[in-house]
Motif scaffolding. Structure first.
Motif, PDB file in Angstrom:
ATOM      1  N   ARG A  28       0.815  -1.224   0.000  1.00 52.56           N
ATOM      2  CA  ARG A  28       0.000   0.000   0.000  1.00 52.56           C
ATOM      3  C   ARG A  28       0.845   1.268   0.000  1.00 52.56           C
ATOM      4  O   ARG A  28       0.316   2.365  -0.208  1.00 52.56           O
ATOM      5  N   ALA A  29       2.154   1.129   0.242  1.00 49.23           N
ATOM      6  CA  ALA A  29       3.029   2.302   0.173  1.00 49.23           C
ATOM      7  C   ALA A  29       3.027   2.900  -1.229  1.00 49.23           C
ATOM      8  O   ALA A  29       3.313   4.079  -1.418  1.00 49.23           O
ATOM      9  N   ILE A  30       2.712   2.060  -2.237  1.00 51.11           N
ATOM     10  CA  ILE A  30       2.607   2.543  -3.624  1.00 51.11           C
ATOM     11  C   ILE A  30       1.209   2.175  -4.102  1.00 51.11           C
ATOM     12  O   ILE A  30       1.006   1.188  -4.810  1.00 51.11           O
ATOM     13  N   SER A  31       0.237   2.955  -3.727  1.00 46.32           N
ATOM     14  CA  SER A  31      -1.167   2.601  -3.951  1.00 46.32           C
ATOM     15  C   SER A  31      -1.565   2.607  -5.418  1.00 46.32           C
ATOM     16  O   SER A  31      -2.591   2.042  -5.790  1.00 46.32           O
ATOM     17  N   ALA A  32      -0.752   3.229  -6.289  1.00 44.94           N
ATOM     18  CA  ALA A  32      -1.108   3.327  -7.710  1.00 44.94           C
ATOM     19  C   ALA A  32      -0.604   2.147  -8.526  1.00 44.94           C
ATOM     20  O   ALA A  32      -0.759   2.139  -9.756  1.00 44.94           O
ATOM     21  N   LEU A  33      -0.017   1.142  -7.890  1.00 40.11           N
ATOM     22  CA  LEU A  33       0.506  -0.002  -8.641  1.00 40.11           C
ATOM     23  C   LEU A  33      -0.601  -0.699  -9.435  1.00 40.11           C
ATOM     24  O   LEU A  33      -1.737  -0.813  -8.975  1.00 40.11           O
ATOM     25  N   LYS A  34      -0.211  -1.212 -10.614  1.00 41.62           N
ATOM     26  CA  LYS A  34      -1.152  -1.967 -11.440  1.00 41.62           C
ATOM     27  C   LYS A  34      -0.848  -3.464 -11.440  1.00 41.62           C
ATOM     28  O   LYS A  34      -1.742  -4.277 -11.677  1.00 41.62           O
ATOM     29  N   SER A  35       0.411  -3.837 -11.198  1.00 40.75           N
ATOM     30  CA  SER A  35       0.751  -5.264 -11.177  1.00 40.75           C
ATOM     31  C   SER A  35       1.861  -5.521 -10.179  1.00 40.75           C
ATOM     32  O   SER A  35       2.780  -4.701 -10.009  1.00 40.75           O
ATOM     33  N   ILE A  36       1.754  -6.674  -9.501  1.00 43.47           N
ATOM     34  CA  ILE A  36       2.722  -7.098  -8.491  1.00 43.47           C
ATOM     35  C   ILE A  36       3.086  -8.550  -8.777  1.00 43.47           C
ATOM     36  O   ILE A  36       2.211  -9.417  -8.775  1.00 43.47           O
ATOM     37  N   TYR A  37       4.364  -8.820  -9.003  1.00 44.31           N
ATOM     38  CA  TYR A  37       4.834 -10.185  -9.245  1.00 44.31           C
ATOM     39  C   TYR A  37       5.922 -10.510  -8.211  1.00 44.31           C
ATOM     40  O   TYR A  37       7.088 -10.147  -8.392  1.00 44.31           O
ATOM     41  N   PHE A  38       5.518 -11.181  -7.124  1.00 44.64           N
ATOM     42  CA  PHE A  38       6.448 -11.505  -6.033  1.00 44.64           C
ATOM     43  C   PHE A  38       6.665 -13.021  -5.910  1.00 44.64           C
ATOM     44  O   PHE A  38       7.120 -13.506  -4.880  1.00 44.64           O
ATOM     45  N   ALA A  39       6.346 -13.789  -6.941  1.00 43.52           N
ATOM     46  CA  ALA A  39       6.397 -15.252  -6.853  1.00 43.52           C
ATOM     47  C   ALA A  39       7.825 -15.756  -6.681  1.00 43.52           C
ATOM     48  O   ALA A  39       8.798 -15.079  -7.028  1.00 43.52           O
TER      49      ALA A  39
END
Length: 618
Positions: A122-133
């Motif tokens: 949530r520190a970067i609320s404008a993110l569109k995609s997160i890939y932490f696999a």
């Protein structure tokens, strides 16, 4: 005129001061805000010594435009994304540092070694995609971790060590299209996802339970496999609300239990009446009236201790036995009443039925009791003969059958409790619990033991087409010495055939899909799939309870990768001790592919497969 000008100036002065203040603030902010290069270099410094792959991050050059910084994605002259995949990066992943990149919209750090708690996305609320696999993030994710991230579309946090419930804030993301949570240790129920855009969803190989939400019921079973207690949709049907809850103690599920109390009361009354002349004159109801409250028991068999198989034939369909038939002499004997008094714990509920463990008798020896629901068509004599046949099996890699119970509506199989977990748990379910992944020597030992046990079943049960028939990682128990023990074997002759194709692995083989039959090489195919699962750490699609046949299986996936890339892309990254042993890994992989050959004529025989496995050294 001068007075007018003075009044105008007086009115404009506050506006000028405000404008000046805003200008100064903007200037101060612009002066104090770090540049994108400074932000990225600070992030690099936070990673310690694991930054060899980021050597191109040169403070003398701007990250954008030009793409001179590895893994930095630019849009115009600003940083738009980070693609830091498979770079050997370690340590904590600090989102707070990156929040000073105003246009950052996508982050991919897959296949690294980041660890610790799940990052504060949530520190970067404008993110569109997160890939932490494929990292080592562990622990629970807060329920509100994704609150107000309304632009988030794609999330992949699979193959980590995350525990606890699936965050409910995921259900509030209006644009979410892809969500991959597989290969973690999430527990509890799947939240009620309502997004219409959600087209890619995967929670396989967790520890979830309960009904699948309505919006997700049309997804393929591969999205949910590896969660034995999920139900509904493509998984087994959920229990009827009118049935006894699964959490009740073991014999609450037995239809015979309801009558046991009245039966034993009747036995005691009849004995006292027979032995005590005074009692014979009391107003005791006739035995026929007492037995109206429940099914009757073959009393001669019970009192003489004769197992049901050796007792006189049952005289009518209402009679039941309260005795188990034991197949081994080296265990303490017990009966259903002993189970009633024992403390029991549910181990799980699979495709065949519920499994419990119970501490029995004075010795408190722990036994496992498995209740089967899909054997109602098999007759008493056929069932008992098959159980005796299995009871004679003795092998270090085959879990021996201790006892069984037969009733038309109920079948129980009793085995000893193995204190270690099954192979599936160690491959897929133990991340985040402080339990190390299986190293290469243990995996090879397990594969060899499974192969030996399977060959033994082939030799001892030649009349059964697929002597195991249900070989999968969840049916391979591991003892304290990491020796595998096969379980749930040789059930195909007694399982209702109209249900076997939905329940058993053998009936999901290529030959059954193509020709609706199983063969002597079907278990070889299952062995190959199991070896691939052990080597890759991936959950095989063909163990899905309701496989549709359209997904890519492990063998096809391996064969789709160039052989030169096998060492880098195929083998489980969690497998310790595999360095300098790649040649042995390749040999075992080749054995697996030989066992998984779809063409039965080209597929290896069980003897050849075992011989090749035995030649592979640690």
């Amino acid at each position: 005129m001068a007075l007018v000008n003075h009044n105008v100036a007086a009115r404009l002065l506050p506006c000028a001061l405000v404008l000046l203040s805003v200008t100064l603030n903007l200037a101060i902010t612009a002066f104090s805000a770090p540049t994108e290069a400074e932000v990225l270099l600070k992030f690099k410094a936070s990673l310690g010594d694991s930054v060899a792959a980021l050597s191109s991050w040169d403070p003398a050059k701007p990250p954008c435009p030009g793409g001179s910084w590895a893994g930095v994605l630019c849009q115009d002259a600003s940083v738009w994304g980070l693609k830091l995949q498979n770079m050997g990066l370690k340590g904590k992943f600090d989102m707070e540092i990156l929040k000073d990149l105003p246009l950052l919209r996508t982050i991919s750090i897959m296949q690294n070694e980041f660890e610790g708690a799940f990052p504060n996305v949530r520190a970067i609320s404008a993110l569109k995609s997160i890939y932490f696999a494929d990292n080592k993030f562990f622990g629970e994710i807060k329920a509100d971790a994704f609150d107000k991230m309304t632009g988030l579309k794609k999330i992949d946090i699979s193959h980590n060590q995350l525990t606890g419930s699936i965050p409910t804030s995921l259900t509030t993301l209006p644009l979410l299209t892809e969500l991959k949570l597989q290969q973690n240790s999430f527990t509890g129920q799947i939240p009620n996802f309502q997004q219409d855009r959600l087209t890619l969803f995967n929670v396989s190989a967790n520890q979830l339970d309960g009904p699948i939400p309505d919006k997700l019921t049309k997804l393929d079973a591969t999205a949910f496999m590896g969660n034995d207690e999920l139900c509904g949709g493509p998984m087994p049907p959920c229990p009827s609300p009118t049935k006894v809850p699964v959490g009740t103690i073991i014999l609450c599920v037995l239809l015979a239990v309801a009558a046991l109390a009245s039966i034993f009361v009747a036995i005691g009354i009849l004995r006292r009446r027979k032995e005590d002349p005074v009692a014979q004159n009391q107003n005791v109801p006739p035995a026929s009236q007492v037995h109206k409250k429940g099914p009757s028991v073959d009393m001669d068999s019970v009192e003489k201790g004769v197992p049901p198989a050796e007792s006189e034939p049952v005289k009518n369909s209402n009679q039941i036995s309260v005795r188990l038939t034991f197949l081994r002499e080296d265990v303490e004997k017990f009966d259903l009443p002993d189970l009633l008094k024992a403390s029991a714990e549910i181990l799980g509920s699979g495709v065949f039925g519920s499994t419990f463990k119970a501490a029995i008798g004075a010795s408190r020896r722990v036994m496992v009791v498995k209740r089967f629901r899909q054997m109602n068509n098999v007759g008493r004599e056929e069932f008992q003969e098959h159980m005796r046949r299995l009871g004679r099996l003795r092998h270090n890699n085959v879990l021996p059958l201790v006892a069984f119970y037969y009733r038309k509506e109920e079948k129980l199989l009793v085995t000893e409790y193995i204190d270690n977990a099954n192979l599936s748990v160690y491959l897929h379910g133990n991340r985040g619990r402080g339990v190390p992944s299986l190293d290469w020597p243990k995996r090879l030992k397990i594969v060899k033991g499974v192969a030996r046990g399977l060959l033994y079943l082939y030799n001892e049960l030649p009349s059964i087409v697929a002597p195991h028939g249900h070989l999968k990682s969840a049916n391979v128990l591991l003892n304290d010495s990491w020796e595998p023990l096969l379980t749930d074997y040789a059930l195909s002759p007694i399982v209702n055939q109209d249900q076997a194709h939905e329940l058993m692995i053998a009936y999901r083989s290529p030959e059954y899909k193509q020709q609706s039959r199983i063969t002597k090489k079907t278990d070889v195919w299952s062995l190959g799939v199991l070896i691939l699962e052990v080597l890759t750490g991936r959950y095989p699609s063909n163990t899905s309870p309701k496989e549709r046949g359209n997904e890519t299986d492990l063998a096809a996936w391996v064969q789709s990768i160039d052989r030169a890339d096998w060492k880098a892309e195929v083998f489980d990254k969690e497998m310790a001790g595999k360095k300098n042993r790649e040649d042995q890994l390749i040999k075992l992989l080749e054995v697996a592919l030989g066992c998984c050959e779809p063409d039965m004529e080209k597929r290896w025989e069980i003897k050849e497969a075992v011989e090749r496995i035995e030649k592979i050294k640690e």
